[in-house]
Scaffold this motif. Structure first.
Motif, PDB file in Angstrom:
ATOM      1  N   VAL A  26       1.133  -6.159  -1.360  1.00 58.62           N
ATOM      2  CA  VAL A  26       2.542  -6.406  -1.040  1.00 58.62           C
ATOM      3  C   VAL A  26       3.089  -7.535  -1.919  1.00 58.62           C
ATOM      4  O   VAL A  26       4.198  -7.448  -2.456  1.00 58.62           O
ATOM      5  N   GLU A  33      -2.713   2.658  -1.241  1.00 56.41           N
ATOM      6  CA  GLU A  33      -2.777   1.784  -2.414  1.00 56.41           C
ATOM      7  C   GLU A  33      -3.548   0.498  -2.107  1.00 56.41           C
ATOM      8  O   GLU A  33      -4.156  -0.097  -2.993  1.00 56.41           O
ATOM      9  N   CYS A  92       3.027  -2.051   8.645  1.00 60.20           N
ATOM     10  CA  CYS A  92       3.749  -1.603   7.448  1.00 60.20           C
ATOM     11  C   CYS A  92       5.097  -0.987   7.815  1.00 60.20           C
ATOM     12  O   CYS A  92       6.123  -1.255   7.166  1.00 60.20           O
ATOM     13  N   GLU A 120       3.477  -6.054  -5.515  1.00 65.44           N
ATOM     14  CA  GLU A 120       4.499  -5.011  -5.663  1.00 65.44           C
ATOM     15  C   GLU A 120       5.901  -5.491  -5.306  1.00 65.44           C
ATOM     16  O   GLU A 120       6.888  -4.919  -5.764  1.00 65.44           O
ATOM     17  N   THR A 162       1.461   2.793   1.091  1.00 64.53           N
ATOM     18  CA  THR A 162       1.029   1.392   1.007  1.00 64.53           C
ATOM     19  C   THR A 162      -0.429   1.237   1.414  1.00 64.53           C
ATOM     20  O   THR A 162      -1.213   0.551   0.746  1.00 64.53           O
ATOM     21  N   LEU A 212       8.017  -0.610   5.031  1.00 60.12           N
ATOM     22  CA  LEU A 212       7.261  -0.061   3.906  1.00 60.12           C
ATOM     23  C   LEU A 212       6.867   1.387   4.172  1.00 60.12           C
ATOM     24  O   LEU A 212       6.815   1.813   5.331  1.00 60.12           O
TER      25      LEU A 212
END
Length: 224
Positions: free
Chosen positions: A100, A159, A146, A103, A156, A151
């Protein structure tokens, strides 16, 4: 330009205190705080340091000290989980935070909210503790976190298990070690062309001193 970097692991209760105190002072001091998740176990191993909780006397004192310091700092927290060392070895949450931060580096509010949410999972949500005070954070809890942050939870979380996320957490951990870290929280202050390092959550007055700022106690807003 002055800058504060907080190297933290959400398994560390004193990282929780440092995070909340620095968030309170970021606007008061006018000094940006960069939040960098690390793997505390990696730092301890590299520094050849032993967790204080492994020593019965130190462990007993830590329990009392954290209760007192959380009250003094006015930071809501549950007691130490009974499976602390087991939970410390689980890196999913730290990798998620590293992702987080990487990104969404331009979205400071989101990064701060993600860190606050992660600390809440481990130290504030009583529903995640069982009758023996064991902490249980399941993938569903990470998904809910999330989603609450806005998000794409599926993307997420996928990843967060990637090599990119692992490398980001490793890089942060190495950076902390390069600054001399032997535990967490580890705080690096850059000011006036000099770099200062601090260990622990009880160094706020010293940090204010090197920055040339005023320390107004754990809740600066209450002093205005």
């Amino acid at each position: 330009m002055s800058k504060i970097t907080l190297f933290y692991d959400t398994i560390s209760p004193y990282s929780l205190l440092a995070f909340e105190l620095l968030m309170r002072y970021e606007s008061t001091w006018g000094v940006p705080v960069d939040l960098k998740p690390v793997f505390l176990g990696g730092i301890m191993n590299a520094a050849k340091n032993t967790p204080p909780g492994m020593n019965p006397r130190k462990g007993k004192q830590l329990l009392k000290d954290f209760r007192l310091m959380s009250k003094l700092s006015e930071v809501e927290s549950l007691p130490f989980m009974s499976n602390l060392f087991e939970a410390a070895g689980k890196m999913e949450l730290q990798r998620l935070l590293a992702l987080v931060a990487a990104e969404h580096a331009g979205n400071k509010k989101l990064v701060q909210q993600s860190v606050a949410a992660a600390f809440a999972l481990r130290w504030k949500d009583a529903s995640l503790r069982d009758g023996k005070n064991k902490l249980h954070v399941a993938p569903a809890h990470l998904r809910a976190m999330c989603e609450k942050l806005g998000l794409d939870a599926t993307a997420t979380l996928a990843e967060a298990n990637s090599q990119r996320a692992k490398d980001a957490l490793t890089a942060n951990t190495k950076e902390a070690l390069d600054h001399g870290a032997f535990g967490a929280p580890w705080i690096v202050v850059e000011h006036g062309g000099k770099t200062y390092t601090f260990f622990g959550s009880d160094r706020m007055e010293a940090i204010a001193f090197v920055l040339g700022k005023k320390y107004q106690g754990p809740v600066p807003a209450a002093r205005l």
